[in-house]
Scaffold this active site. Sequence first.
Site: not given
Lengths: 386, 135
Positions: A136-140
């Site tokens: 994800t954007d926060c957990y790449p």
Amino acid sequence: MAKTYVQINEKIAKGEAVVVTAEEMTEIVAAEGAKKAAQEVDVVTTGTFGPMCSSGVFLNLGQIKPRMKFEKAWLSGVPAYAGMAAVDVYIGATELPDDDPRNKVFPGAFEYGGGHVIEDLVSGKPVRLRGIAYGTDCYPRREIEKTVTIRDVPEAILTNPRNAYQNYNVAVNKSDKVIYTYMGILQPHMGNANYCSAGQLSPLLNDPFYRTIGVGTRIFLGGTQGYVWSAGTQHNPGVARTEKGLPKTPAATLAVTGNLKEMSPEWVRGASLTGYGATLALGIGVPIPILDEEMAAYTAVRDEDICVQVVDYSRDYPQGRNKVLGFVNYRQLRDGKITVEGKEVPTGGLSSYARAKDITNLLKQMIKEGKFFLSEPVAQLPGAKA
Amino acid sequence: MIKKRLVLRFPPDLIDQPITYQLVKEYDLMVNILQGTVTPHEEGRLVVEIGGERKAVEKGLAYLSRLGVELQPLARDVHWHPAKCTHCTVCVPLCPTRAFTVSRENMTVSFDKNRCIACELCVRACPYKAIEILF
């Protein structure tokens, strides 16, 4: 004159508390009566050690750079549930590696599973962590593979939804072939009978109406101090009881928790049940405050007083029929033979009386040394006597 | 011509002697070493297959016994690990020869190797892998 938790804890702090094991209490009450015993004794220690399948550990694996939210995780090949926030996972005692052959070659050996991962963690052994994520954007980050030990992970909390069953079944096999069950290997034509309870040492059989064991009770768990956090799953206090109030069939259960980092592999053991699966054997001890004469009488419980049902695990149990072949007691079970439908059957345990007794002694020592204090439940278990 | 698989245990004072050589040279035996371990200051342990004429095998084994080597048929080398055992007693009713017994006083399990016939029923039954067949 009734005692309070506060008074008992004050005596523990001063090193003056009279602490005895459940075995010793039986003798004291037999010799002196419950009234006198209640005046003399402050705490009775109980214990149990055996396979407890409904167990597992919440692990926070610690964040990695770049950050990751686990979608799936494996510890030494054993899947851990990752459907929580970022790096939290739960490893269950009976989980198996994806490539374990199960019972494809019958009976399966189930050499390594979640219970063994937990034992390896407790022992400080390295465990191979693998994880995947969709990113994800926060957990790449999308994957990770590394070796961790219990020292590397921020938190490891043993959190079990059902342990320390109040009484259980005796399992036999009436069919004409060997069967492999969670109650062990059962020989045909009732060649053996297996039981799984510490009987007179078992915590909930020493407090049959949960007067002192409740939510918030401090316990011995896996070698350290833990807590009861709820009635366990399948908690069923409303079953038939003997005259002394002891349940004749499986009844109450406890949900317990404790810091795995403080536990010892002596009391947290991976176990394999041939043809059935992997699990975790666990040591639990509960101190029971002798508040009054009634508690003294309860903790004087003897194996011969505890009635247990014999169940056929070849047909009746798997088919969910509530058929009982008869009742026996734990004295007979520990003596090594019972009679079922006129046949003498040798007995074996899954729960270790010897280790349970060790726990009662260990807990007694901890309390006498002022290292373990009693806690009053913050809420009672369903079915508790007021 | 017969063949026997045996576990040989050598006391410390025999470890430095060429016993296998003697079996071959003096007793005309085929000695196939399947496994061997020597623990410092302890004992030597050899798993062997010994083959030859029946009389020669008997004489060879008599020679080993005279020396103080402990002989055991390979099939009987069942090991119980007390440190792994939790004394649950689940193996006890399965054992046909009562090699596993329980002291009813303290509910601890003990194992009498001499009674064991290596049927291996206990090996599968033990949840803690405390019983092992050593080959």
